[in-house]
Scaffold this active site. Sequence first.
Site, PDB file in Angstrom:
ATOM      1  N   ASP A 120      13.769  17.465 -15.466  1.00 34.63           N
ATOM      2  CA  ASP A 120      12.505  18.068 -15.953  1.00 34.63           C
ATOM      3  C   ASP A 120      13.614  19.538 -16.109  1.00 34.63           C
ATOM      4  O   ASP A 120      13.989  19.867 -15.015  1.00 34.63           O
ATOM      5  CB  ASP A 120      11.785  18.407 -14.798  1.00 34.63           C
ATOM      6  N   HIS A 155      31.453  32.604 -32.105  1.00 36.54           N
ATOM      7  CA  HIS A 155      29.409  32.676 -32.411  1.00 36.54           C
ATOM      8  C   HIS A 155      29.363  32.145 -33.464  1.00 36.54           C
ATOM      9  O   HIS A 155      28.923  32.082 -33.981  1.00 36.54           O
ATOM     10  CB  HIS A 155      28.818  33.309 -31.770  1.00 36.54           C
ATOM     11  N   GLU A 194      22.373  25.030 -29.560  1.00 32.40           N
ATOM     12  CA  GLU A 194      23.528  26.565 -29.881  1.00 32.40           C
ATOM     13  C   GLU A 194      24.738  25.954 -29.959  1.00 32.40           C
ATOM     14  O   GLU A 194      25.152  25.235 -29.585  1.00 32.40           O
ATOM     15  CB  GLU A 194      22.956  27.017 -28.002  1.00 32.40           C
ATOM     16  N   LYS A 206      10.392  25.573  -9.629  1.00 33.07           N
ATOM     17  CA  LYS A 206      10.802  26.391 -10.543  1.00 33.07           C
ATOM     18  C   LYS A 206      10.522  27.793 -10.858  1.00 33.07           C
ATOM     19  O   LYS A 206       9.560  28.332 -11.628  1.00 33.07           O
ATOM     20  CB  LYS A 206       9.126  26.034 -11.800  1.00 33.07           C
TER      21      LYS A 206
END
Length: 444
Positions: A338, A437, A130, A262
Amino acid sequence: MFPRRSLLPCGARGMRAARRLAHTDAHLMASLMSKQLPHHKLEEELGDAERAARLRRLYFEASTAAASEDGSGVCFEGLPLSSMDTAAFYRSVVGRNCENVVGFVSLPVGVVGPLVVDGREYIVPLATTEGALVASTNRGARAISAAGGAVSVLLADGMTRAPLVSCVDLAQAAALKEYCESEMGSAANKTIFSQTTRYGRLLGVKVAVAGRHAYLSFRCSTGDAMGMNMVGKGVNQVVGELLSRFPGSELMALSGNYCTDKKPSAVNWIEGRGKSVAAEALIPGHIVRSILKADPERVAEVNMNKNLVGSAMAGSVGGFNAHASNVVTAIFLACGQDPAQNVESSHCITLMEPVPNGDDVDLRVSCSMPSIECGTVGGGTGLAAQAACLKMLGCNGSSDIPGVNAQCLAKIICATVLCGELSLLAALSSNHLISAHLALNRKK
């Protein structure tokens, strides 16, 4: 056909070219070290992205060494720049990190810093695709470091695993709960757990009952490992003993989703999982205006109505922030964590308040993150590039005091999230988000 010498310099001609290149690089390094040339403009200055990356490495190594008392700076050794040992890489993942391997994915790694946390400077690696994320987070780091740095605290440390045990009836489920939470049961369970691991320790068990089903939430210390496998092994052994003590009960699942792993959950937001960490900084008003191009009171107002009221209106669980997940995931990818655990690891509440200071107004900012799940040994931390990123932070591998390195990593993550939150809220308050951006997240 072009003559060979125009494609491949050799002999005296090649040596002269190498000397010219070295002289140019030395001149550029001098400009970088004197701050006359910002390192983020190297690509524009050189027109050579690989050479820019190489010089940026040299700059950070030299500048951090110059700033340290013992002359030891950040080291990028092990982080691929133009090539990597693919044979060693493929060998390293066998039986450990991935199955049915057909290749690898390249991710660019940018750095944020120097970021001052608890009086120490860090160069923080972020792996992301990004555009603007690294630049924005680095702007926040500049502001925080210029203000004297961030202060971080570890509030709690304990990985959880909650197996689901099906009992014969409600009475047995209640008895199981009473035993596990009693002094006698706790001592017995801790003894059994400790027999399965060198570094792990069972801290306690809380049991939630739904009819005849019992959800046993084990909380454990895991040293410098994130610790899911360590905890799972110990919990499995303890549950085996509990089933024999309560005849007719059975283990329905080693994970009953009460952990919670998660997935977003109120239990992690309230009670924490992994490392519970907070970071804070006080930014003088003139720094907010000069570096962040924003007004302190306006930034605090936007944070209140966006991150607190807006998130409450949306019914968010642990999402009282602007984009904590962005920074958490980028550090996780760079440092071998992870990435799926960014879900609960990104639980964060960002607070900002204007602080009167004579004729000016300063800005107090903080991020509280109750469930950062990270480690410095095991999993992807053993891969060469990820180990190199951890080494950059000075917290790779096992520490002399088990758990210190993993706790240090969690604090760095929280402080870097603080940088990202500060910069984004400042951009939103002055309506600079889209322009940034468009400038940094679009191919020219």
